[in-house]
Design a protein around this motif. Sequence first.
Motif, PDB file in Angstrom:
ATOM      1  N   ASP A  77       0.848  -1.196   0.000  1.00 23.94           N
ATOM      2  CA  ASP A  77       0.000   0.000   0.000  1.00 23.94           C
ATOM      3  C   ASP A  77       0.882   1.243   0.000  1.00 23.94           C
ATOM      4  N   THR A  78       0.649   2.124  -0.976  1.00 24.69           N
ATOM      5  CA  THR A  78       1.416   3.365  -1.052  1.00 24.69           C
ATOM      6  C   THR A  78       0.472   4.559  -1.091  1.00 24.69           C
ATOM      7  N   LEU A  79       0.998   5.704  -0.668  1.00 27.32           N
ATOM      8  CA  LEU A  79       0.237   6.952  -0.705  1.00 27.32           C
ATOM      9  C   LEU A  79       1.060   7.980  -1.460  1.00 27.32           C
ATOM     10  N   ARG A  80       0.464   8.509  -2.557  1.00 26.45           N
ATOM     11  CA  ARG A  80       1.151   9.503  -3.374  1.00 26.45           C
ATOM     12  C   ARG A  80       0.784  10.907  -2.907  1.00 26.45           C
ATOM     13  N   TYR A  81       1.820  11.700  -2.642  1.00 24.23           N
ATOM     14  CA  TYR A  81       1.646  13.110  -2.276  1.00 24.23           C
ATOM     15  C   TYR A  81       2.062  13.987  -3.449  1.00 24.23           C
ATOM     16  N   VAL A  82       1.296  15.024  -3.710  1.00 27.20           N
ATOM     17  CA  VAL A  82       1.644  16.023  -4.711  1.00 27.20           C
ATOM     18  C   VAL A  82       1.653  17.381  -4.035  1.00 27.20           C
ATOM     19  N   GLU A  83       2.800  18.047  -4.111  1.00 33.77           N
ATOM     20  CA  GLU A  83       2.964  19.343  -3.442  1.00 33.77           C
ATOM     21  C   GLU A  83       2.584  19.248  -1.965  1.00 33.77           C
TER      22      GLU A  83
END
Length: 253
Positions: free
Chosen positions: A129-135
């Motif tokens: 399980d991964t969580l992508r952050y943008v800015e």
Amino acid sequence: MSRQKELPIYRQLADTLSDQVRNEFAAGDLLPSESELALRFGVNRHTVRRALDELVTAGLVTRHQGRGTQVVDRRLDYRLSAGSKVTHNLAELGMATDTRCLTQCRDTPPPAIAQRFALPDHGVLLRVDTLRYVEGTPLVWICHWFDPQRVPSWLERYRGGSTRAFLDQHYGLRLRRRQARIEAGGATAADARWLQCALNAPLLQIISDNIDSTGAMVEVSVSRARADSLSYHIDFSEFSDHCSSVHSDEVMS
């Protein structure tokens, strides 16, 4: 409105309006008229017009004859194609990204996932399980299911970052999306926690079958994103180019 001496008045007003558009308006909202803004901020209409020009250039608003100035849809437009990579695509848009690993283990997949791998009863896959952050903002929560035989020692090696880049670097695997299914749904308690949204907020879910160069299944990914933050742009050009190439080969053979 703060009047910094080093900036022209219209730029100061543009900065103030930009903050308001981002924090107080929704996509589709109309801004007050130029005369209303001029009265509110104590400036002339020419200054307001120049400030709004700055917002148009920045892509925050558009002008419509007879309607006024409208806030644009600020959802991130993500191109979805067979070979698209989330981190790479966002970097091309000039956005800082970060991928954090939430959890990883060997696990029994849901029946629908097991069927995609033709997994026997009680078989296990590698779940990441991964969580992508943008800015700095969480954008996409992804549950990756891998064939563990294709990625030995994954649990000892992976600590975060782009899974596509990791597959290429450590296993020589360059995956492409064979098919994807897009669904709409509401945020669960887990979604609300990771994506920082309200319970039952609208989400977009994509289930992707990802294969290697031989067509063998390596990964099924289930991504969930806030519908108010992300929109998917389906790219058919890859398919068209592939069909044209196949047709040309057939003609030449």
